[in-house]
Design a protein around this motif. Structure first.
Motif, PDB file in Angstrom:
ATOM      1  N   TRP A 690       0.837  -1.208   0.000  1.00  0.00           N
ATOM      2  CA  TRP A 690       0.000   0.000   0.000  1.00  0.00           C
ATOM      3  C   TRP A 690       0.868   1.252   0.000  1.00  0.00           C
ATOM      4  N   GLU A 691       1.895   1.258   0.815  1.00  0.00           N
ATOM      5  CA  GLU A 691       2.762   2.434   0.876  1.00  0.00           C
ATOM      6  C   GLU A 691       3.473   2.658  -0.452  1.00  0.00           C
ATOM      7  N   SER A 692       3.900   1.575  -1.085  1.00  0.00           N
ATOM      8  CA  SER A 692       4.536   1.689  -2.383  1.00  0.00           C
ATOM      9  C   SER A 692       3.569   2.273  -3.412  1.00  0.00           C
ATOM     10  N   ALA A 693       2.337   1.800  -3.386  1.00  0.00           N
ATOM     11  CA  ALA A 693       1.334   2.317  -4.325  1.00  0.00           C
ATOM     12  C   ALA A 693       1.043   3.789  -4.070  1.00  0.00           C
ATOM     13  N   LEU A 694       0.897   4.155  -2.815  1.00  0.00           N
ATOM     14  CA  LEU A 694       0.587   5.555  -2.502  1.00  0.00           C
ATOM     15  C   LEU A 694       1.748   6.471  -2.858  1.00  0.00           C
ATOM     16  N   ASP A 695       2.978   6.014  -2.639  1.00  0.00           N
ATOM     17  CA  ASP A 695       4.139   6.816  -3.020  1.00  0.00           C
ATOM     18  C   ASP A 695       4.130   7.104  -4.516  1.00  0.00           C
ATOM     19  N   ASN A 696       3.773   6.096  -5.297  1.00  0.00           N
ATOM     20  CA  ASN A 696       3.765   6.271  -6.750  1.00  0.00           C
ATOM     21  C   ASN A 696       2.537   7.032  -7.236  1.00  0.00           C
ATOM     22  N   LEU A 697       1.405   6.818  -6.605  1.00  0.00           N
ATOM     23  CA  LEU A 697       0.212   7.567  -6.990  1.00  0.00           C
ATOM     24  C   LEU A 697       0.325   9.036  -6.597  1.00  0.00           C
ATOM     25  N   ASP A 698       1.222   9.312  -5.667  1.00  0.00           N
ATOM     26  CA  ASP A 698       1.468  10.706  -5.312  1.00  0.00           C
ATOM     27  C   ASP A 698       1.942  11.493  -6.537  1.00  0.00           C
ATOM     28  N   PHE A 699       2.696  10.835  -7.394  1.00  0.00           N
ATOM     29  CA  PHE A 699       3.132  11.473  -8.634  1.00  0.00           C
ATOM     30  C   PHE A 699       1.928  11.814  -9.503  1.00  0.00           C
ATOM     31  N   PHE A 700       0.939  10.934  -9.532  1.00  0.00           N
ATOM     32  CA  PHE A 700      -0.271  11.204 -10.310  1.00  0.00           C
ATOM     33  C   PHE A 700      -1.032  12.396  -9.734  1.00  0.00           C
ATOM     34  N   TYR A 701      -1.054  12.510  -8.406  1.00  0.00           N
ATOM     35  CA  TYR A 701      -1.670  13.688  -7.798  1.00  0.00           C
ATOM     36  C   TYR A 701      -0.923  14.954  -8.212  1.00  0.00           C
ATOM     37  N   LEU A 702       0.410  14.906  -8.158  1.00  0.00           N
ATOM     38  CA  LEU A 702       1.192  16.083  -8.515  1.00  0.00           C
ATOM     39  C   LEU A 702       0.952  16.485  -9.974  1.00  0.00           C
ATOM     40  N   MET A 703       0.822  15.502 -10.841  1.00  0.00           N
ATOM     41  CA  MET A 703       0.646  15.794 -12.268  1.00  0.00           C
ATOM     42  C   MET A 703      -0.791  16.154 -12.641  1.00  0.00           C
ATOM     43  N   PHE A 704      -1.764  15.629 -11.902  1.00  0.00           N
ATOM     44  CA  PHE A 704      -3.144  15.728 -12.378  1.00  0.00           C
ATOM     45  C   PHE A 704      -4.114  16.437 -11.439  1.00  0.00           C
ATOM     46  N   ASP A 705      -3.662  16.928 -10.269  1.00  0.00           N
ATOM     47  CA  ASP A 705      -4.636  17.539  -9.366  1.00  0.00           C
ATOM     48  C   ASP A 705      -5.070  18.929  -9.830  1.00  0.00           C
ATOM     49  N   SER A 934      15.673  19.674 -10.754  1.00  0.00           N
ATOM     50  CA  SER A 934      14.303  20.154 -10.882  1.00  0.00           C
ATOM     51  C   SER A 934      13.990  20.519 -12.325  1.00  0.00           C
ATOM     52  N   ILE A 935      14.942  21.123 -13.002  1.00  0.00           N
ATOM     53  CA  ILE A 935      14.743  21.453 -14.416  1.00  0.00           C
ATOM     54  C   ILE A 935      14.582  20.174 -15.234  1.00  0.00           C
ATOM     55  N   GLU A 936      15.448  19.201 -14.980  1.00  0.00           N
ATOM     56  CA  GLU A 936      15.357  17.930 -15.701  1.00  0.00           C
ATOM     57  C   GLU A 936      14.042  17.223 -15.398  1.00  0.00           C
ATOM     58  N   ARG A 937      13.652  17.213 -14.142  1.00  0.00           N
ATOM     59  CA  ARG A 937      12.408  16.558 -13.755  1.00  0.00           C
ATOM     60  C   ARG A 937      11.201  17.237 -14.399  1.00  0.00           C
ATOM     61  N   THR A 938      11.205  18.552 -14.456  1.00  0.00           N
ATOM     62  CA  THR A 938      10.090  19.278 -15.057  1.00  0.00           C
ATOM     63  C   THR A 938       9.975  18.957 -16.540  1.00  0.00           C
ATOM     64  N   GLN A 939      11.092  18.920 -17.228  1.00  0.00           N
ATOM     65  CA  GLN A 939      11.069  18.559 -18.648  1.00  0.00           C
ATOM     66  C   GLN A 939      10.476  17.169 -18.851  1.00  0.00           C
ATOM     67  N   ALA A 940      10.867  16.229 -17.986  1.00  0.00           N
ATOM     68  CA  ALA A 940      10.335  14.875 -18.090  1.00  0.00           C
ATOM     69  C   ALA A 940       8.839  14.854 -17.779  1.00  0.00           C
ATOM     70  N   ASN A 941       8.417  15.634 -16.801  1.00  0.00           N
ATOM     71  CA  ASN A 941       6.995  15.683 -16.451  1.00  0.00           C
ATOM     72  C   ASN A 941       6.149  16.202 -17.606  1.00  0.00           C
ATOM     73  N   ILE A 942       6.654  17.230 -18.286  1.00  0.00           N
ATOM     74  CA  ILE A 942       5.921  17.797 -19.416  1.00  0.00           C
ATOM     75  C   ILE A 942       5.676  16.739 -20.482  1.00  0.00           C
ATOM     76  N   GLU A 943       6.726  16.009 -20.825  1.00  0.00           N
ATOM     77  CA  GLU A 943       6.594  14.978 -21.852  1.00  0.00           C
ATOM     78  C   GLU A 943       5.682  13.849 -21.394  1.00  0.00           C
ATOM     79  N   TRP A 944       5.802  13.482 -20.132  1.00  0.00           N
ATOM     80  CA  TRP A 944       4.993  12.370 -19.623  1.00  0.00           C
ATOM     81  C   TRP A 944       3.508  12.702 -19.696  1.00  0.00           C
ATOM     82  N   ILE A 945       3.126  13.898 -19.308  1.00  0.00           N
ATOM     83  CA  ILE A 945       1.718  14.295 -19.345  1.00  0.00           C
ATOM     84  C   ILE A 945       1.201  14.298 -20.778  1.00  0.00           C
ATOM     85  N   LYS A 946       1.980  14.826 -21.706  1.00  0.00           N
ATOM     86  CA  LYS A 946       1.560  14.847 -23.107  1.00  0.00           C
ATOM     87  C   LYS A 946       1.233  13.445 -23.600  1.00  0.00           C
ATOM     88  N   GLU A 947       2.058  12.486 -23.201  1.00  0.00           N
ATOM     89  CA  GLU A 947       1.917  11.130 -23.723  1.00  0.00           C
ATOM     90  C   GLU A 947       0.905  10.287 -22.954  1.00  0.00           C
TER      91      GLU A 947
END
Length: 971
Positions: A690-705, A934-947
């Protein structure tokens, strides 16, 4: 003693420290000190040493950050007098000091460089503040007027004659420093007692390069020496240092009645491990541990309330464990541990006098949760592990910090497990360290565990290596090493290593040599040497993803990067190929031994599966790598999760979730496949998956909230968590009791937190009712385990009334762990004006302690409403933050990472780049690497959301059942 210390000839010859300061000198120096504070406290009057203009970069020794090899310290004598009241003229808190250091000349030289930072050697009178003698003759050695190179933080003495190889010399100094509240060097901590009276504590934090702020010294870890410390202090206070107190006597100076405490000479040790403290704290003790005196110090009210009892009860057990683990007695006669109101780090392993934040040492069953208790046990184990590994044997330079901190971060789980065997502590390293550091080490802006010495020179560079790579990756690869050698062989090599290098310094390969000898003596079968295996993990950044094709048994490895389009510019001698130990099994049967993958690809006999059989690799996640499979094996594993999830070990269930989500982010598997690993969770009751799932779904919250995905995602997760919520409701008899298991208590918190976060009406009613009952009755009946999540959700659901109540409770909290829970929860409000006000509080140390400023801003940034407010605040205040808090109270890497995690748009990316450009002249200190990440992570986040946004939206809609009656206002 007083500010007007001076060194007379009799003192120089006889080596006796004499107090001769006068009140007029103190007043005069206070005036000078106030005037010079803005000039880094280094500019003396005309009678004292001078500052030369900062030279342009050159090959001059004083322009280099590393000390010359010509002088080696042998022993120091340091006498310090911290003033616990501000000077009436300058309003500054100060300390005065005398020191002498005896050193040997190992190469002829006419130059002495000794570290000194923010110390003042000036005197209103014509007194000699710095002098040098030859020990064999006591003849004074002449030199030019001392001057300071402030960039490299040296006092420079250019001699009129050369020091001779093989002879010993002694350098005497008198100095003044500010007892500032900057949390570095010799600094000031404040608290209010039960009567509301402000009390001052003089304390230290030397690591990594701040001993030079307390007294002039050769401030490098390899420059080990003996230290003789004497402290002058007020009646009613206690003086502590690394050694045992030999004697405390009454003295009178300038008509003032004081005490003087002298301490035993320390063993040979590094400057960064020194500590000295003056406070009115009291202690509890236990002398039953093999003649080692164990004492726990804290504020009187905390000790009297029993907050030190738990620490005292486990310290002896952990010390005994490490004595057996290292096969070496504890090297000192006492072990003091002290909880400080203001402390930037979690704790510091000063030899014999360990310093802690209050939240890391003090425990009370009414206010402290089981996670608070676990943190205390693991941090104590971490610091006690350093008493041998780090203190007794010290790494030569900061480029090998990872071995020191990584080792302690690994064995802290072993020590805590000994103290609390029912907690299953050894497994939690997977969540807390392995999975945590994977996220950082999968970026192209990561770095190897060890670097060349010349790459880590400046204090800011040194501070930067105190990161997740050094701690968590270090712990992870050492755990892997211990596994493939076996713990028994690992400890045998460790024991001979400590025995050979006791009181000395080493490089990391010295440990590999001893482990190799232990492996050879016990005929351990390795494909190549320990050094050759470990160099692939230590000398190159990152880690591999191991892909197994279960139809053919073909196994391949490749450098795992979250952004599959990123270019790796850092070269590697190993071409990003690792020597990988693989533990694996087949349909619930564990295969004996380890399969080694030494090349990019190999075929492994037996690693095939068909029908309903499945292959599972990296059993118990002992290896530092991710695992991918062919689609057929993924389908069979997912089927096993949905039909009989307990057939897969609990740690590997957590691994499957974490690997899948991160492989999807790297475009290696589909995001839909990763989401499928969560379908079985409505039947899962164990904490780790459960903790592993919530840690990873936290990324979905950050990207989609902030997007249309948010609603369907909430619906799906609410459906998945409802069964877990009801399970704990029944287990606890409607929330009356506490689950018996340590990890069950954690998962109860997960159930309530996710249920409330996703808008389950019963959960929201529960937490708001509990909070309202506390607010109206004045009695807090909320269990300590649940307080953090209850406070947060109740404050989020409320307004100014709830926030103001929590703020008042925070201000009057006497238990540090309770104050911490409230401080985090206050960031959960949805009112922007309140969040802005809270941000302003972070720069007022009378409201938010300096040690807590960074984390408070990050807490606010975690709130979807607070994130843009926090980012605007940090950008607007950066120059002030960097100038005022750069000395140690702000963790710039945590701050930058924390306020930018949600960034996922081109606009935010441009803001980040502009922030970097606008503040280039100001600097980013220990946050320099974090900004690039942070710059690298943001660039990756942008591409991930698009796809992924469209398919994620569809998946959540297809797999959720909207139930309007269950949904209230979503937090």
């Amino acid at each position: 003693m007083g500010k007007g210390f001076y060194v007379g000839k009799a003192f120089a010859i006889g080596g006796i420290i004499v107090a001769v300061a006068a009140l007029s000198t103190i007043i005069a120096l206070a005036v000078v000190y106030s005037q010079e504070r803005s000039k880094n406290l280094q500019v003396p009057t005309t009678e004292g040493p001078t500052i030369k203009p900062t030279p342009t970069p050159s090959n001059k020794p004083w322009d280099q950050y590393r000390l010359p090899k010509s002088l080696v310290p042998i022993s120091y004598r340091v006498k310090l007098w911290p003033r616990l009241k501000p000077d009436p003229v300058s309003k500054l808190y100060i300390f005065t000091g005398q020191s002498d250091v005896e050193f040997e000349c190992v190469e002829d030289t006419d130059l002495i460089l000794i570290h000194s930072n923010k110390l003042n050697y000036s005197s209103p009178g014509n007194r000699n503040q710095v002098s040098l003698v030859a020990v064999d003759s006591w003849a004074e050695i002449p030199f030019k007027s001392p001057w300071f190179q402030t960039v490299t933080q040296y006092m420079v003495l250019e001699l009129n004659e050369k020091l001779v190889k093989g002879r010993r010399y002694r350098l005497y100094t008198n100095f003044t420093g500010e007892l500032a509240d900057d949390l570095g060097g010799f600094y000031r901590s404040e608290y209010k007692d039960d009567d509301g009276v402000t009390k001052i504590v003089a304390t230290t934090q030397m690591q990594p390069t701040d001993a030079r702020k307390a007294f002039p010294c050769f401030d490098e870890p390899a420059m080990k020496a003996h230290f003789n410390i004497t402290l002058i202090h007020d009646h009613g206070t206690t003086a502590l240092s690394n050694g045992k107190a030999i004697e405390t006597t009454n003295i009178t100076t300038d008509g003032e009645s004081l005490q003087q405490t002298t301490f035993e000479q320390t063993p040979k040790m590094s400057t960064y491990l020194l500590a000295f403290i003056v406070s009115d704290f009291i202690f509890i003790s236990n002398n039953s541990t093999d003649q080692v005196e164990i004492r726990i110090f804290a504020r009187r009210s905390a000790i009297e309330a029993g907050q030190g009892n738990y620490t005292l009860s486990i310290t002896g057990t952990i010390l005994k464990f490490f004595e057996e683990y290292y096969k070496c007695p504890y090297p000192l006669p006492k072990s003091d541990q002290i909880a400080l109101p203001d402390f930037n780090a979690g704790a510091m392993e000063n030899w014999g006098l360990i310093t802690y934040r209050e939240t890391a040492l003090l425990y009370h069953p009414t206010f402290s949760s089981n996670s608070n208790k676990e943190r205390i046990a693991t941090i104590i184990a971490h610091e006690l592990a350093h008493m041998w590994f780090g203190n007794l044997v010290t790494l030569q330079w900061w480029n090998d910090l990872w071995l020191n901190e990584g080792f302690a971060s690994y064995v802290e789980y072993l020590g805590a497990d000994k103290a609390e065997p029912s907690w299953n502590m050894k497994d939690l390293i997977v969540l807390n360290d392995v999975h945590r550091v994977f996220a950082v080490d999968a970026l192209t802006s990561s770095h190897p565990l060890t670097s060349k010495e010349d790459e880590i020179q400046r204090p800011a560079q040194i501070s930067e290596v105190f990161d997740a790579i050094s701690y968590s990756k270090g712990a992870s690869v050492l755990r892997m090493l211990s596994d493939f050698l076996t713990e028994d062989i690992f400890t045998k090599g460790l024991q001979t290593y400590l025995n050979e290098f006791a009181f000395k310094t080493t490089v990391y390969t010295d440990l590999w040599n001893h482990l190799q000898k232990a492996a050879d003596a016990n005929e351990v079968n390795l494909p190549v040497s320990v050094e050759n295996i470990m160099n692939t993990w230590v000398l190159q950044m990152g880690f591999p993803v191991v892909t197994i094709d279960t139809t053919t048994g073909t196994v391949t490895q490749q450098h795992f990067l979250l952004d599959s389009n990123a270019r790796v510019t850092r070269k590697s001698d190993f071409n990003y190929v690792w020597i990988v130990p693989i533990r694996w099994g087949k349909t619930g049967v564990v295969r004996d031994g380890i399969t080694w993958l030494q090349d990019k690809t190999a075929t492994i006999p037996g690693m095939t599966a068909s029908g309903s059989d499945w292959i599972l690799a990296n059993l118990n996640v002992v290896g530092y790598y991710r695992v991918n499979y062919d689609q057929g094996n993924w389908d069979r594993l997912l089927n096993a999760l949905s039909t009989n999830h307990t057939a897969i070990p609990v740690i590997n269930r957590a691994q499957l979730v974490d690997d899948a989500f991160n492989l999807a982010r790297a475009k290696i598997i589909s995001t839909v496949l990763a989401l499928r690993t969560t379908l079985y969770l409505n039947r899962e009751r164990d904490y780790m998956p459960w903790e592993s799932a919530l840690d990873n779904l936290d990324f979905f919250y950050l990207m989609f909230d902030r997007s249309e995905v948010y609603g369907p995602m909430q619906d799906y997760l609410r459906k998945q968590v409802t069964e877990l919520f009801n399970y704990y409701k029944g287990l606890t008899e409607n929330w009356v009791n506490v689950p018996s298991g340590h990890l069950d208590q954690y998962n109860q918190v997960n159930a309530i937190n996710l249920a409330c976060r996703t808008g389950l009406e019963e959960c929201q009613t529960l937490v708001t009712t509990w909070f309202r009952d506390w607010r109206t009755s004045g009695t807090n009946r909320i269990h300590a385990n649940l307080r953090s999540t209850v406070y947060c959700h109740a404050i989020a659901a409320g307004g100014a009334t709830e926030w103001d109540f929590a703020w008042s409770e925070f201000l009057k909290a006497t238990m540090a762990t309770e104050a911490e829970k409230l401080r985090a929860a206050l960031a959960c409000t949805k009112q922007p004006w309140i969040l802005n006000r809270y941000l302003e509080h972070t720069l007022n140390s009378s409201l938010i302690r300096k040690q807590d400023a960074t984390s408070t801003i990050v807490y606010i940034a975690q709130n979807v409403i607070g994130q843009p407010l926090a980012w605007d605040f940090v950008r607007h205040q950066w120059s002030y933050i960097y100038k005022e808090y750069g000395g140690g109270s702000f963790s710039f890497s945590n701050l930058i990472n924390g306020v930018t995690k949600r960034f996922s748009t081109e606009f935010e990316l441009q803001q980040l780049k502009q922030f970097k450009e606008d503040n280039a002249a100001v600097g980013f200190g220990s946050g320099t690497l974090a900004l690039d990440q942070s710059i690298e992570r943001t660039q990756a986040n942008i591409e991930w959301i698009k796809e992924n946004q469209d398919q994620v939206l569809k998946w959540f809609k297809d797999n959720s059942r909207r139930d309007a009656a269950a949904v209230t206002s979503v937090l």
